[in-house]
Design a protein around this motif. Structure first.
Motif, mmCIF file in Angstrom:
data_model
loop_
_atom_site.group_PDB
_atom_site.id
_atom_site.type_symbol
_atom_site.label_atom_id
_atom_site.label_comp_id
_atom_site.label_asym_id
_atom_site.label_seq_id
_atom_site.Cartn_x
_atom_site.Cartn_y
_atom_site.Cartn_z
ATOM 1 N N ARG A 215 55.227 114.534 82.243
ATOM 2 C CA ARG A 215 54.108 115.432 81.977
ATOM 3 C C ARG A 215 54.499 116.470 80.923
ATOM 4 O O ARG A 215 53.710 116.776 80.013
ATOM 5 N N TYR A 216 55.701 117.019 81.021
ATOM 6 C CA TYR A 216 56.124 118.034 80.054
ATOM 7 C C TYR A 216 56.180 117.439 78.651
ATOM 8 O O TYR A 216 55.720 118.059 77.685
ATOM 9 N N VAL A 217 56.738 116.242 78.546
ATOM 10 C CA VAL A 217 56.851 115.620 77.225
ATOM 11 C C VAL A 217 55.472 115.307 76.653
ATOM 12 O O VAL A 217 55.200 115.552 75.464
ATOM 13 N N ILE A 218 54.579 114.768 77.477
ATOM 14 C CA ILE A 218 53.236 114.414 77.013
ATOM 15 C C ILE A 218 52.498 115.638 76.499
ATOM 16 O O ILE A 218 51.727 115.560 75.532
ATOM 17 N N MET A 219 52.729 116.790 77.132
ATOM 18 C CA MET A 219 52.065 118.021 76.724
ATOM 19 C C MET A 219 52.855 118.788 75.656
ATOM 20 O O MET A 219 52.533 119.935 75.360
ATOM 21 N N ARG A 346 65.720 115.837 81.647
ATOM 22 C CA ARG A 346 64.650 114.836 81.659
ATOM 23 C C ARG A 346 64.102 114.587 80.261
ATOM 24 O O ARG A 346 63.850 113.439 79.882
ATOM 25 N N CYS A 347 63.904 115.644 79.482
ATOM 26 C CA CYS A 347 63.437 115.447 78.106
ATOM 27 C C CYS A 347 64.459 114.658 77.293
ATOM 28 O O CYS A 347 64.100 113.752 76.529
ATOM 29 N N GLN A 348 65.739 114.993 77.480
ATOM 30 C CA GLN A 348 66.780 114.256 76.780
ATOM 31 C C GLN A 348 66.786 112.801 77.211
ATOM 32 O O GLN A 348 66.920 111.885 76.386
ATOM 33 N N SER A 349 66.612 112.553 78.496
ATOM 34 C CA SER A 349 66.648 111.181 78.989
ATOM 35 C C SER A 349 65.430 110.385 78.529
ATOM 36 O O SER A 349 65.540 109.190 78.237
ATOM 37 N N ILE A 350 64.263 111.030 78.453
ATOM 38 C CA ILE A 350 63.076 110.327 77.959
ATOM 39 C C ILE A 350 63.261 109.984 76.479
ATOM 40 O O ILE A 350 62.912 108.880 76.033
ATOM 41 N N TYR A 351 63.822 110.915 75.726
ATOM 42 C CA TYR A 351 64.124 110.611 74.330
ATOM 43 C C TYR A 351 65.091 109.431 74.241
ATOM 44 O O TYR A 351 64.904 108.514 73.427
#
Length: 539
Positions: A215-219, A346-351
């Motif tokens: 959700r954080y990444v999408i926003m 989490r942002c690093q892992s999604i990247y």
């Protein structure tokens, strides 16, 4: 004499040990990759199977990085790194034993390479974002670049050593070296301080933590742009790494030593460019640096395709390594500086998921192209894709960063609650009442658009802004959170940027002081005949 700015992180206590330990682990990793890649060629692997070695490394990182990032944010970086390194140590040892006993097959080699990649997937989010806890934010780009330097030192020397080990002793020895290299990281992680739980809420369940990260990444449009550009670059540029064993064997008529030397040249190019990276960022925009990275790598891939001489191919490999380091460290730094600490892993892992997804599918794709059209043709096509990637930047340009706005705001003070609330009590509805003059409405609505994004990004649901029909100066912001503990998490996630928006809204509020805030526990009415007591609180 003051050290150059590029080396400033080494003045921070703890960074040198962190860097050296990562250096040792990466030596083992690159030696293992040389062993796996060359073992596949000696086992009679087709071009597709040789390229699948890179896929088997990248695919688990694509699949498991997000759960790993959620675990690292929820349970702590120390715990995830310890478990990841222990797992990798065991799997690497078993692979070495199987190779020593002559029991490896191409598909068994791919399975164990996948498992080792899974261990790295669990390790990477916690290990890589650990640097943000060691160094100050103003030296974080240099620290990330130095981490890349260490990685590429091992890439330049490790493969050459790996080639010698494989040629003189055998692939099993390379796998044993990798197993031993995991011990250092394991021992260092055991000495890290344990997470202090006294000032924290209970860890989020992994599933909801993953959803919160997504959700954080999408926003966050800035992070989404980095991921889009990173995926395109990784998909196209992985062609060089995936096909380099075949370049050594088919285009240069070489053996494992030639492959190791080519990898070494790639690493040397990366090391040289690392010290120029901070200077480039000072002189060029973020977008300009990335476009240059795409262009230089395209030239390198094309040179490698046309070359049949060792010197020219070495130059092309070094050029590719230089471009890879600058581009990838730029993406990595941008992601780490674009996320607050609560969701950083989490942002690093999604990247990493999307980037290594590009690696995994790219390795597979270029392997099939090489099998059908030849190695040189595959490299030409990848260069063309990189040129197209430059064009993508004209439509989806990267934005410059506002790192200060992502710092955490002061701790949130929970309100005095008169109900008997448990962590799972809910849903909770938060309402904020404003009184806004008519002439301030346009500015108020603009601020509310930004606040809405912040609310959703931090975990709010069903956000709505309404205006009183009888008293038009009264506006009410309302949103829902699933439970009382999620309400607390939502408020503790507020950043400096969010606080600035709140301060501007307070300035517009006519009644002075802070707008009224109410926390309400949502209830369902009791149907006659139900046995729920009137005073029952939903938990």
């Amino acid at each position: 004499m003051t050290p150059p700015k590029s080396f400033a992180p080494f003045r921070t206590p703890g960074y040198s040990g962190y860097w050296l330990t990562g250096l040792a682990a990466n030596f083992g990793w690159h030696i293992q990759l040389v062993g796996a890649s060359w073992a596949m060629t000696t086992l009679g692997g087709t071009p597709q199977l040789v390229a699948l070695v890179q896929t088997s490394v990248a695919l688990p990182i694509m699949l498991f990085s997000l759960p790993s990032g959620a675990i690292a944010d929820a349970l702590g970086r120390r715990t995830t790194v310890i478990w990841a390194q222990a797992f990798t140590l065991v799997v690497s040892t078993i692979l070495a034993v199987l190779a020593f006993m002559g029991m490896l097959t191409p598909w068994l080699l791919l399975v164990f390479t996948f498992l080792i990649g899974s261990g790295k997937a669990l390790n990477n989010p916690g290990w890589q974002t650990r640097v943000s806890e060691i160094v100050a934010k103003d030296t974080l780009p240099q620290a990330i670049a130095l981490n890349s330097v260490g990685f590429n030192i091992t890439r330049s020397v490790g493969p050459a050593i790996g080639g010698v080990i494989v040629a003189t002793v055998g692939a099993f020895a390379a796998f044993f070296v990798n197993a031993i290299s995991n011990l250092g990281v394991l021992l260092v992680a055991l000495r890290w301080e344990k997470m202090n739980a006294a000032d924290r809420l209970p860890p989020e369940p992994v599933g909801s933590a993953m959803v919160a990260g997504l959700r954080y990444v999408i926003m966050s449009p800035g992070i989404l742009l980095v991921m889009l550009r990173g995926t395109v670059f990784n998909f196209a540029a992985i062609s060089v790494m995936a096909l380099l064993p075949l370049v050594a064997r088919d285009l240069l008529d070489g053996g494992p030593q030639v492959y190791g030397i080519l990898l070494g040249a790639f690493g040397v190019g990366a090391i040289v460019s690392a010290f120029a990276a901070s200077g480039l960022r000072a002189k060029m925009s973020l977008e300009a640096v990335v476009r240059a990275g795409f262009a230089v790598f395209a030239v390198a891939a094309a040179l490698m395709a046309v070359s049949r001489s060792m010197p020219l191919t070495l130059f092309a490999s070094a050029l590719a390594g230089s471009s890879w380091l600058v581009t990838m460290s730029t993406f990595n730094t941008t992601v780490q500086l674009s996320a607050p600490r609560w969701v950083l892993s989490r942002c690093q892992s999604i990247y990493m998921t999307v980037a290594f997804g590009g690696n995994a599918f790219g390795s597979l794709f270029w392997g099939y192209v090489a099998g059908d059209l030849g190695v040189a043709a595959a490299l030409y096509v990848s260069a063309a894709v990189l040129i197209v990637g430059i064009g993508v930047g004209f439509v989806f340009a990267l934005r410059e960063l506002d790192t200060y706005g992502l710092d955490p705001h002061r701790p949130w003070t929970p309100p005095q609650i008169s109900l008997d609330m448990l962590p799972k009590s809910g849903p909770v509805i938060t309402t904020i009442r404003y009184r806004i003059r008519e002439q301030d409405v346009p500015r108020f609505l603009g601020l509310m658009a930004e606040r809405r994004r912040h609310r959703f990004r931090d975990g709010a649901r069903r956000w709505v802004l309404s205006r009183d029909m009888q008293d038009p100066e009264v506006w009410v912001e309302r949103y829902k959170t699933a439970t009382w503990i999620e309400t607390q998490r939502h408020n503790q996630r507020r950043t400096v940027a969010g606080a600035r928006v709140a301060e501007e809204l307070r300035e517009l509020h006519r009644e002075g002081g802070r707008p009224e805030v109410h926390y309400e526990l949502a209830r369902q009415p009791v149907v006659p005949g139900d046995h729920a007591p009137i005073g029952h609180v939903d938990h």
